[in-house]
Write a protein that holds these residues in place. Structure first.
Motif, PDB file in Angstrom:
ATOM      1  N   ARG A 312      44.535  45.466  55.070  1.00 27.51           N
ATOM      2  CA  ARG A 312      44.903  45.036  53.714  1.00 27.51           C
ATOM      3  C   ARG A 312      45.500  43.635  53.735  1.00 27.51           C
ATOM      4  O   ARG A 312      45.256  42.841  52.836  1.00 27.51           O
ATOM      5  N   GLU A 313      46.293  43.373  54.769  1.00 23.46           N
ATOM      6  CA  GLU A 313      46.874  42.021  54.885  1.00 23.46           C
ATOM      7  C   GLU A 313      45.753  40.991  54.992  1.00 23.46           C
ATOM      8  O   GLU A 313      45.805  39.931  54.371  1.00 23.46           O
ATOM      9  N   LEU A 316      44.183  40.539  51.655  1.00 24.28           N
ATOM     10  CA  LEU A 316      45.063  39.729  50.801  1.00 24.28           C
ATOM     11  C   LEU A 316      44.980  38.256  51.171  1.00 24.28           C
ATOM     12  O   LEU A 316      44.813  37.387  50.315  1.00 24.28           O
ATOM     13  N   ALA A 319      41.937  36.839  49.881  1.00 22.40           N
ATOM     14  CA  ALA A 319      41.938  36.718  48.429  1.00 22.40           C
ATOM     15  C   ALA A 319      42.723  35.498  47.976  1.00 22.40           C
ATOM     16  O   ALA A 319      42.350  34.830  47.019  1.00 22.40           O
ATOM     17  N   PRO A 399      36.602  40.851  51.934  1.00 24.55           N
ATOM     18  CA  PRO A 399      37.916  40.957  51.295  1.00 24.55           C
ATOM     19  C   PRO A 399      38.007  42.092  50.270  1.00 24.55           C
ATOM     20  O   PRO A 399      39.053  42.722  50.141  1.00 24.55           O
ATOM     21  N   ILE A 400      36.899  42.348  49.562  1.00 27.29           N
ATOM     22  CA  ILE A 400      36.932  43.407  48.539  1.00 27.29           C
ATOM     23  C   ILE A 400      37.203  44.757  49.191  1.00 27.29           C
ATOM     24  O   ILE A 400      38.045  45.536  48.748  1.00 27.29           O
ATOM     25  N   LEU A 403      40.809  44.857  50.838  1.00 29.43           N
ATOM     26  CA  LEU A 403      41.923  45.015  49.895  1.00 29.43           C
ATOM     27  C   LEU A 403      42.105  46.459  49.463  1.00 29.43           C
ATOM     28  O   LEU A 403      43.200  46.873  49.098  1.00 29.43           O
ATOM     29  N   ARG A 404      41.034  47.231  49.471  1.00 25.23           N
ATOM     30  CA  ARG A 404      41.121  48.623  49.032  1.00 25.23           C
ATOM     31  C   ARG A 404      41.249  49.593  50.205  1.00 25.23           C
ATOM     32  O   ARG A 404      41.235  50.790  50.014  1.00 25.23           O
TER      33      ARG A 404
ATOM     34  N   ASN B  53      36.053  41.319  40.538  1.00 24.79           N
ATOM     35  CA  ASN B  53      35.741  40.724  41.843  1.00 24.79           C
ATOM     36  C   ASN B  53      34.950  39.428  41.683  1.00 24.79           C
ATOM     37  O   ASN B  53      35.159  38.467  42.421  1.00 24.79           O
ATOM     38  N   GLY B  56      37.173  36.785  40.327  1.00 25.82           N
ATOM     39  CA  GLY B  56      38.089  36.351  41.385  1.00 25.82           C
ATOM     40  C   GLY B  56      37.409  35.630  42.530  1.00 25.82           C
ATOM     41  O   GLY B  56      38.049  35.323  43.525  1.00 25.82           O
ATOM     42  N   LEU B  58      35.547  36.734  44.686  1.00 23.13           N
ATOM     43  CA  LEU B  58      35.456  37.524  45.915  1.00 23.13           C
ATOM     44  C   LEU B  58      34.030  38.018  46.082  1.00 23.13           C
ATOM     45  O   LEU B  58      33.622  38.435  47.150  1.00 23.13           O
ATOM     46  N   ARG B  85      39.637  30.023  45.342  1.00 26.11           N
ATOM     47  CA  ARG B  85      40.615  31.103  45.117  1.00 26.11           C
ATOM     48  C   ARG B  85      42.022  30.589  45.356  1.00 26.11           C
ATOM     49  O   ARG B  85      42.960  30.916  44.654  1.00 26.11           O
ATOM     50  N   PHE B  91      46.123  36.184  42.166  1.00 26.66           N
ATOM     51  CA  PHE B  91      45.766  37.610  42.144  1.00 26.66           C
ATOM     52  C   PHE B  91      47.017  38.490  42.055  1.00 26.66           C
ATOM     53  O   PHE B  91      48.017  38.235  42.729  1.00 26.66           O
ATOM     54  N   PHE B  93      47.765  42.738  42.274  1.00 24.46           N
ATOM     55  CA  PHE B  93      47.086  44.002  42.548  1.00 24.46           C
ATOM     56  C   PHE B  93      47.944  45.185  42.108  1.00 24.46           C
ATOM     57  O   PHE B  93      49.158  45.079  41.969  1.00 24.46           O
ATOM     58  N   ASN B  97      50.351  44.721  47.427  1.00 24.17           N
ATOM     59  CA  ASN B  97      49.827  44.040  48.638  1.00 24.17           C
ATOM     60  C   ASN B  97      50.764  42.962  49.172  1.00 24.17           C
ATOM     61  O   ASN B  97      50.342  41.848  49.487  1.00 24.17           O
ATOM     62  N   LEU B  98      52.042  43.311  49.283  1.00 20.37           N
ATOM     63  CA  LEU B  98      52.966  42.382  49.935  1.00 20.37           C
ATOM     64  C   LEU B  98      52.926  42.642  51.433  1.00 20.37           C
ATOM     65  O   LEU B  98      52.642  43.759  51.855  1.00 20.37           O
ATOM     66  N   LEU B  99      53.233  41.616  52.219  1.00 17.13           N
ATOM     67  CA  LEU B  99      53.285  41.830  53.665  1.00 17.13           C
ATOM     68  C   LEU B  99      54.573  42.580  53.995  1.00 17.13           C
ATOM     69  O   LEU B  99      55.649  42.159  53.579  1.00 17.13           O
ATOM     70  N   ARG B 159      53.990  35.246  43.672  1.00 17.96           N
ATOM     71  CA  ARG B 159      52.996  34.770  44.630  1.00 17.96           C
ATOM     72  C   ARG B 159      51.742  34.284  43.902  1.00 17.96           C
ATOM     73  O   ARG B 159      51.080  33.332  44.332  1.00 17.96           O
TER      74      ARG B 159
END
Lengths: 406, 248
Positions: A312-313, A316, A319, A399-400, A403-404, B53, B56, B58, B85, B91, B93, B97-99, B159
């Motif tokens: 996921r990182e 991200l 993205a 990435p899609i 991310l999921r 997507n 974005g 992606l 991007r 983005f 979510f 989606n934070l580290l 972010r």
């Protein structure tokens, strides 16, 4: 992304998993440390052999009888009788390249003084022997040409003999010991020389005129070997050839006959023993390298885990603008950081354990800068090699999907 | 004149799954101008994720035209898309989606790391400003595990705005939050919108859509509705009308 940021980010990522990073490094640490220690031990023994051989006299030449060939039967060199006093005379008179020459005969037996006795060897040599072998007299004198001519029953003894026969502190010079029931008057004591590389105690020695030893102890005319010293180290090779030529004439060998003797210089001896230790060193290093490869596989394994864990990182980062090459570099730098940090620790550990070995086991060691540079480079390459595939896997993620990823 | 930020014409997207072609988007047209707050709605399978997507950058449409801030996205290389991007999109979510184990400040700094023109000093300043803007000035050194869901989403919003994007794309940004926190986040979005930010917000909750000023509804890959919202709810007011939570 800037390189400095890449390194910072990779370092932070490693700090988030300190134990794991350390355990992964451990493979590399052990690998590098053992490569360095093994090379240090190998190099150390090589150097010590070289020093020992040089301390025997760097321009020393030794002439040994060759394998004898009689009635179709090859005989052991030591039984061979191809070296004689005639050869010695021929060498003495004809050679221009040598400064000293001495025959050598030897025999074993029990040395006795009073109530003490000691098993040792007696060396029958010429009066120049101490000059050739770089032996020094601690007290008393070396026997003379006259003693040789007279086959005098005089002897010069090494420190080991002194310790074992004169343990009570009696001055050996002037005393008479018995060797094989023959009395020898001690006229000199040699300085201590220690054990040589081959484990031989160089002080466990009795020197006597070769004439005496031949007549009284061995009852034999042949010579075990002849030692000589070339006028200088530079002409040692030249001297080898000259002595061979003289001996071939003296032995009446035809042009296509094999030599029935061997003339060796110390340089040859050094290279012979060096090559033996070189093979050993290579073996040790190969074994150590295997552990380095195993360490590399450990890195690869943990990087794969890391990539999966941080899918996921990765998604991200892509993205928000991370390019494939950014992701690739991030993981590659992480792998290199693991291997290089492990390498650094390994170098320190290697040097430390080398010091330990030389301090506590008294083994000769020598850490060479090449071994450090080589193992460090190998480390970095290991990091790149084994980090490449996991990093490429990370960089090629969609990435899609990433991310999921759950 | 209004500046067009997003322009899509006859966008189609088809996926090949096994031997079957799945047509997720069947020709969509709309444009979003600067300063709009658009919600994109639709049931699951309506194609809104696929659309997001594509918006974005992606994913690429199978056919059709997509222009983002006057840049034709089609035929751009992967690296060019990444740059786009990085510079033009923020983005947000559903799951933040934070580290993990990384401070709020470092999380917000992240997009700027991928922009070589930003110095480390500027990066820090901009991240601090963005965090102040979302009301987390006093939480900069906290890691995600030390923050509530709402606070984490605020970090994610910070972010998304730190690179000063032309459009913020939010994917079910309130999906993991309770009503009160959702409204708080929507108040923040309305605040950002009033400061001139263009927002495209994907959601399936009709009450959330009422906070935007335009709603696009998708069904089965078609756009079936595209209306301005008549009575825009003010999130700050809606928040006050919520029953006060019982004190424990």
């Amino acid at each position: 992304m800037k390189t400095i940021n890449l390194i910072k980010i990779a370092w932070k990522a490693l700090q988030r998993n300190k134990t794991r990073a350390f355990l992964t490094m451990l493979g590399i640490i052990i690998g590098v440390a053992s490569v360095i220690a093994m090379m240090a031990i190998g190099e150390g023994s090589k150097q010590s052999i070289r020093n020992q051989i040089s301390s025997m006299g760097s321009n020393m030449l030794s002439i040994m009888p060759g394998s004898d060939f009689r009635g179709g039967v090859r005989r052991d060199n030591s039984e061979s009788q191809s070296l004689t006093l005639t050869d010695l005379k021929a060498l003495q008179t004809k050679s221009a390249t040598i400064s000293y020459i001495s025959p050598q005969v030897n025999g074993g037996g029990q040395a006795i003084f009073g109530s003490n006795n000691w098993p040792t060897s007696i060396y029958g040599v010429g009066e120049n022997y101490t000059d050739i072998r770089k032996l020094e007299i601690a007290s008393g004198v070396m026997f003379t040409e006259n003693d040789t001519k007279m086959a005098a029953k005089v002897a010069v003894i090494g420190q080991t003999i002194v310790e074992n026969l004169f343990g009570d502190g009696t001055d050996p010079v002037g005393q008479t010991i018995r060797f094989d029931r023959i009395p020898f008057k001690i006229i000199g004591v040699l300085k201590e020389k220690g054990t040589n590389t081959f484990g031989q105690d160089q002080d466990d020695i009795i020197l006597a005129p070769y004439t005496t030893v031949q007549k009284r102890i061995l009852a034999s005319e042949h010579l075990r070997s002849i030692v000589a010293s070339a006028k200088s180290e530079e002409i040692a090779d030249e001297a080898v050839e000259e002595l061979s030529d003289i001996l071939r004439v003296s032995h009446k060998l035809k042009a296509n006959d094999e030599d029935d003797f061997h003339v060796r210089s110390q340089q040859e001896l050094i290279s012979t023993f060096s090559s033996t230790t070189a093979i050993l060193t290579i073996l040790l290093v190969v074994i150590a390298s295997i552990s380095l490869v195993v360490g590399g596989i450990g890195i690869m394994n943990i990087m794969y885990v890391s990539v999966t864990e941080r899918t996921r990182e990765i998604g991200l980062r892509m993205a928000i603008g991370g390019r494939g090459v950014d992701i690739l570099m991030q993981f590659l730098v992480e792998a290199i950081l693991i291997s290089v940090t492990g390498g650094l620790i390994g170098v320190l550990l290697g040097i430390g354990s080398t010091l330990g070995v030389s301090t506590y086991l008294r083994w000769p060691t020598s850490v060479t800068s090449e071994s450090i540079i080589i193992s460090f480079l190998v480390c970095a390459i290991t990091g790149i090699f084994f980090g490449w595939y996991p990093a490429r896997k990370a960089a090629s993620l969609d990435p899609i999907v990433a991310l999921r990823y759950e | 004149m209004d500046k067009t930020i997003i322009k899509i014409e006859e966008i189609k997207r088809e996926f090949l799954i096994g031997n079957e072609t799945v047509r997720a988007l069947k020709g969509i047209n709309f444009s979003i101008t600067q300063g709009e707050f658009v919600t994109i709605m639709g049931t699951s399978g309506s194609g809104k994720s696929t659309l997001l997507n594509i918006l974005g950058c992606l994913d690429q449409p199978t056919s059709g035209i997509y222009e983002l801030d006057k840049v034709a996205v089609k035929n751009l290389s992967k690296n060019a898309l990444a740059k786009l991007r990085n510079e033009k999109i923020g983005f947000i979510f559903q799951s933040y989606n934070l580290l993990p184990r990384t401070t709020a400040l470092e999380n917000v700094e992240l997009p700027l790391y991928y922009n070589k023109t930003v110095s480390s000093k500027e990066r820090k300043e901009r991240a601090e400003n963005a965090l102040s803007l979302v009301g987390l000035a006093d939480r900069m050194d906290h890691t995600p595990s030390q923050l509530s869901g709402g606070q984490q989403q605020r970090v994610a919003i910070a972010r998304a705005i730190v690179n000063d994007p032309v459009v913020i794309l939010a994917d079910e940004a309130t999906g993991n939050l309770d009503t009160r926190t959702s409204y708080e986040i929507m108040a923040l979005f309305q605040d950002l919108n009033s400061r001139g930010k263009t927002i495209a917000f994907v959601t399936h909750e009709p009450d959330i859509a009422l906070f935007s000023n335009r709603t696009i509804v998708l069904r089965d890959g078609h756009k079936i509705k595209d209306n301005p919202v008549d009575n825009i709810n003010i999130a700050a007011e809606a928040l006050q009308k919520l029953p006060i939570e019982e004190e424990l």
